[in-house]
Write an enzyme that holds these catalytic residues in place. Structure first.
Site, short mmCIF file in Angstrom:
data_model
loop_
_atom_site.label_atom_id
_atom_site.label_comp_id
_atom_site.label_asym_id
_atom_site.label_seq_id
_atom_site.Cartn_x
_atom_site.Cartn_y
_atom_site.Cartn_z
N GLU A 41 -1.29 -0.43 0.88
CA GLU A 41 -1.26 0.73 2.11
C GLU A 41 -2.72 0.63 2.61
O GLU A 41 -2.58 0.64 3.57
CB GLU A 41 -0.65 1.80 1.56
CG GLU A 41 0.85 1.89 1.31
CD GLU A 41 1.63 1.51 2.49
OE1 GLU A 41 1.14 1.47 3.76
OE2 GLU A 41 2.84 1.10 2.27
N TYR A 124 -0.23 9.86 5.71
CA TYR A 124 0.63 8.62 5.84
C TYR A 124 0.75 7.90 4.42
O TYR A 124 1.83 7.46 3.93
CB TYR A 124 0.25 7.35 6.80
CG TYR A 124 0.81 6.38 6.77
CD1 TYR A 124 2.08 5.87 7.01
CD2 TYR A 124 0.10 5.30 5.88
CE1 TYR A 124 2.39 4.83 6.89
CE2 TYR A 124 0.62 4.10 5.77
CZ TYR A 124 1.79 3.75 6.35
OH TYR A 124 2.28 2.43 6.10
N ASP A 142 3.02 6.59 10.69
CA ASP A 142 1.77 5.79 11.22
C ASP A 142 2.10 5.69 12.59
O ASP A 142 3.20 6.15 13.39
CB ASP A 142 1.04 4.80 10.38
CG ASP A 142 2.39 3.59 10.58
OD1 ASP A 142 3.40 3.76 11.05
OD2 ASP A 142 2.00 2.39 10.07
#
Ligand code: SF4
Length: 359
Positions: A41, A124, A142
């Site tokens: 991520e 996020y 996002d």
């Protein structure tokens, strides 16, 4: 006849079904441990999936566990990150790993509330890790997801502004199903990446949630979300010096950037704005035997663009001032140099071994 649009509360089921059937097999999905999901991520925040894949594999080969990351040297971490840019993300990954070793017994916490307290983990990423790696009911919103939501709900506000962003994020939070939060979040992201495309006509006829979308199939979909006009980037003209010693083994001069600001703490090729005298003292200290142009280079950061002129400066070996170091071609491989200098760093191995000078 007015278009009939189903209530958005129904999107979870078709979205999760579609995601499960179309899921692309990336290494962080086939083996979704919390550590792997987290690293992926962070890497994917500013990088396309295809570009991030080799970096992810290299990272996991070198630092397979959170403990390995916590205990690695900062130079190793930065070297593995070299080319991905935004180096503070790599530093924060390591800081967070050290904090997890210290405060959580080496296991990433599973709740959004604990995750978001770690360095480099924002709303996020905390939502993504909690839902994907731990199956917790959390949203991961996002820019991609905001675009999809703005289109689904025909919201023509600038979604990067606080209020619309907060309201659309709240809507996503309400829609996340308890049974498949990770699949839902990844489904929304995947939809934004492959179907509900940015700056292009979305592929509405292939969209699994078109029946729930207020602008499905309409030209208007492409224009959403709207954006407040962005400020133009500042342009800086810089001279970049590839300073090389003229005796074997040939060495090149590197400089460590200040601990704060753009590319903080990274090694770089000495450079300065062309209208400043910043590097004059350095050049005065060196016995320059030859100079040659290395041509133009360009690098675009988020708020500034560097337009560079490269200069090869051949010098007699000398003791460099504080913050500078001469390195051989072999030593250079262990320094993380920002991509911004790639035009010139790519030339260095050859320049250090070349018998002929660049004209
Ligand atoms: Fe995006 Fe079209 Fe799907 Fe609406 S129907 S979410 S605009 S791809």
């Amino acid at each position: 006849m007015a278009k009939s649009v189903k209530p958005i509360e129904g999107i979870a089921e078709p979205l999760v079904q579609w995601y499960t059937a179309h899921e692309r097999a990336f290494p962080w999905r086939t083996e979704p441990t919390p550590y792997r999901v987290w690293v992926s991520e962070i890497m994917l925040q500013q990088t396309r999936i295809e570009a991030a894949l080799p970096y992810f594999d290299r990272w996991m080969a070198a630092l397979p566990t959170l403990r390995d990351l916590a205990e690695a040297s900062e130079d190793t971490v930065l070297k593995l990150w070299e080319g991905l840019g935004y180096y503070s993300r790599a530093r924060n990954l390591q800081k967070a790993a050290q904090q997890v070793m210290r405060d959580h017994g080496g296991e990433l916490p599973s709740s959004y509330e604990e995750l978001v307290k770690l360095p480099g983990i924002g709303d996020y990423t905390a939502g993504a890790i909690a839902s994907i790696a731990f199956g917790k009911r959390a949203a991961a919103v996002d820019g991609n997801v905001l675009r999809v939501m703005a289109r689904l709900t025909d919201d023509d506000r600038d979604v990067m502004q606080t209020k619309p962003r907060r309201e659309l994020s709240e809507l996503v939070r309400r829609l996340v199903p308890a049974a498949a939060p990770g699949e839902f979040n990844q489904g929304l992201m995947e939809l934004g990446e492959t179907i509900c495309l940015p700056n292009a006509v979305p592929r509405c006829s292939d969209c699994p949630v078109r029946e729930y979308c207020a602008v499905a199939g309409e030209e208007r979909a492409r224009d959403l979300p709207t954006r407040a006009t962005a400020k133009p980037r500042r342009v800086e003209k810089r001279m970049v010096y590839v300073m090389i010693t003229d005796e074997e083994p040939r060495r090149v001069l590197l400089h460590r950037r200040p601990a704060k600001g753009l590319l903080s703490g990274l090694w770089e090729l000495p450079n300065a704005l062309t209208d400043t005298e910043e590097l004059q003292t350095l050049l005065d200290a060196a016995a320059v035997s030859e100079t040659a142009s290395l041509g133009e280079g360009r690098h675009v950061f988020s708020h500034v663009e560097w337009q560079m002129d490269g200069l090869l400066v051949t010098v007699k070996p000398f003791t460099p001032p504080d913050g500078y170091v001469f390195v051989t071609a072999e030593e250079l491989a262990s320094f993380a140099l920002p991509t911004a200098f790639r035009t010139y760093t790519a030339m260095i191995p050859k320049l250090l071994t070349a018998e002929e000078e660049v004209q």
